[in-house]
Design a protein around this motif. Sequence first.
Motif, PDB file in Angstrom:
ATOM      1  N   LEU A 125     -19.529 -40.869  33.305  1.00  0.00           N
ATOM      2  CA  LEU A 125     -19.666 -39.442  32.996  1.00  0.00           C
ATOM      3  C   LEU A 125     -20.329 -39.336  31.636  1.00  0.00           C
ATOM      4  O   LEU A 125     -19.780 -39.796  30.630  1.00  0.00           O
ATOM      5  N   ILE A 126     -21.527 -38.756  31.610  1.00  0.00           N
ATOM      6  CA  ILE A 126     -22.279 -38.629  30.354  1.00  0.00           C
ATOM      7  C   ILE A 126     -22.236 -37.170  29.918  1.00  0.00           C
ATOM      8  O   ILE A 126     -22.854 -36.300  30.538  1.00  0.00           O
ATOM      9  N   LEU A 127     -21.501 -36.897  28.850  1.00  0.00           N
ATOM     10  CA  LEU A 127     -21.339 -35.538  28.335  1.00  0.00           C
ATOM     11  C   LEU A 127     -22.486 -35.257  27.375  1.00  0.00           C
ATOM     12  O   LEU A 127     -22.499 -35.731  26.237  1.00  0.00           O
ATOM     13  N   ASN A 128     -23.454 -34.494  27.859  1.00  0.00           N
ATOM     14  CA  ASN A 128     -24.696 -34.291  27.116  1.00  0.00           C
ATOM     15  C   ASN A 128     -24.670 -32.948  26.378  1.00  0.00           C
ATOM     16  O   ASN A 128     -24.850 -31.892  26.970  1.00  0.00           O
ATOM     17  N   ASN A 129     -24.424 -33.010  25.051  1.00  0.00           N
ATOM     18  CA  ASN A 129     -24.486 -31.788  24.233  1.00  0.00           C
ATOM     19  C   ASN A 129     -25.674 -31.802  23.282  1.00  0.00           C
ATOM     20  O   ASN A 129     -25.726 -31.031  22.329  1.00  0.00           O
ATOM     21  N   ASN A 130     -26.615 -32.720  23.538  1.00  0.00           N
ATOM     22  CA  ASN A 130     -27.907 -32.765  22.842  1.00  0.00           C
ATOM     23  C   ASN A 130     -27.813 -33.119  21.355  1.00  0.00           C
ATOM     24  O   ASN A 130     -28.769 -32.871  20.609  1.00  0.00           O
ATOM     25  N   ILE A 131     -26.693 -33.735  20.941  1.00  0.00           N
ATOM     26  CA  ILE A 131     -26.566 -34.005  19.502  1.00  0.00           C
ATOM     27  C   ILE A 131     -25.416 -34.990  19.249  1.00  0.00           C
ATOM     28  O   ILE A 131     -24.542 -35.167  20.093  1.00  0.00           O
ATOM     29  N   TYR A 132     -25.472 -35.661  18.098  1.00  0.00           N
ATOM     30  CA  TYR A 132     -24.303 -36.423  17.642  1.00  0.00           C
ATOM     31  C   TYR A 132     -23.364 -35.425  16.967  1.00  0.00           C
ATOM     32  O   TYR A 132     -23.586 -35.026  15.825  1.00  0.00           O
ATOM     33  N   GLY A 133     -22.308 -35.008  17.676  1.00  0.00           N
ATOM     34  CA  GLY A 133     -21.442 -33.964  17.151  1.00  0.00           C
ATOM     35  C   GLY A 133     -20.458 -34.454  16.110  1.00  0.00           C
ATOM     36  O   GLY A 133     -20.316 -33.861  15.045  1.00  0.00           O
ATOM     37  N   MET A 134     -19.763 -35.557  16.405  1.00  0.00           N
ATOM     38  CA  MET A 134     -18.668 -35.981  15.533  1.00  0.00           C
ATOM     39  C   MET A 134     -19.140 -36.523  14.189  1.00  0.00           C
ATOM     40  O   MET A 134     -18.430 -36.434  13.193  1.00  0.00           O
TER      41      MET A 134
END
Length: 278
Positions: A125-134
């Motif tokens: 499962l690849i959770l793609n939010n288009n950025i390094y969030g953490m």
Amino acid sequence: MADMKGTQLIHEYLRHNKKFPHVFCAGCGHGIVLGSLIRSIHGLGLSKDEVCVVAGIGCSGRLAAYVDFNTVHTTHGRALTFATGIKMAKPNMHVIVVMGDGDSMAIGGNHLIHAARRNIGVTALILNNNIYGMTGGQCSPTTPSGAFTMTSPMGQMEQSFDCVELMTAAKANYVARGSVFHVKKLDKMIMEGISNPGFGVVEIMTPCHTQYGRKNKFKTPVDMFKNIKDTVISIERYNQLSEEEQASRIPSGVFVQKDTPSLEEKFYQMAASCQGGA
């Protein structure tokens, strides 16, 4: 337990005695993915002992800590290597890997394409939010061209990866894309990915308002969910659009579904043959 629904069902699969409250920001879509993952496993009738959830580093990596299955929280970009070892040792176990777009396609990119090439029986499962969030909002391999991030204050200049095209070319057995706005479809995709033999990938479009939205003219988290609703459309609708219209849309659905024998299946057949079996 079979009759439980909604929040009651989700709570049945959480580890209540640690790791809460969760780390997700207001407006994050990762909690929706967690709910979809639990409903999918419950819907398939799998016991907790039959499932192993492996996660890498990042916001998405926290999901493994919250659920009451066999779980492994691994190093950045290496979740698939741990998962491969687990699946080869325990071929009957359902191994599910949770990764972000940076974890899977940047530092973990080499492991991702070879897991697909090998066709190991793991569901990613690849959770793609288009950025390094953490880690502060840096560009990831899926940050759209022109988007603003901490490392692209004048706009992203590089081309972005298309996860579906990448996994299709690497010959994964199951390739799908959904979103946290279209939850029922997402539940179905995750169930199919877990049930299908060989390597399966479900890319999930999910918002990060804290690091991505605020830098790209989304005033509220609701605006980001509305954007996902408008831009993530079915393959059928997408194919009816002009090339110009397609440029601002993201096709979703099942792109590949095959039953090519998995790596662990072929390995155990060979082992049996070497030992004088079938």
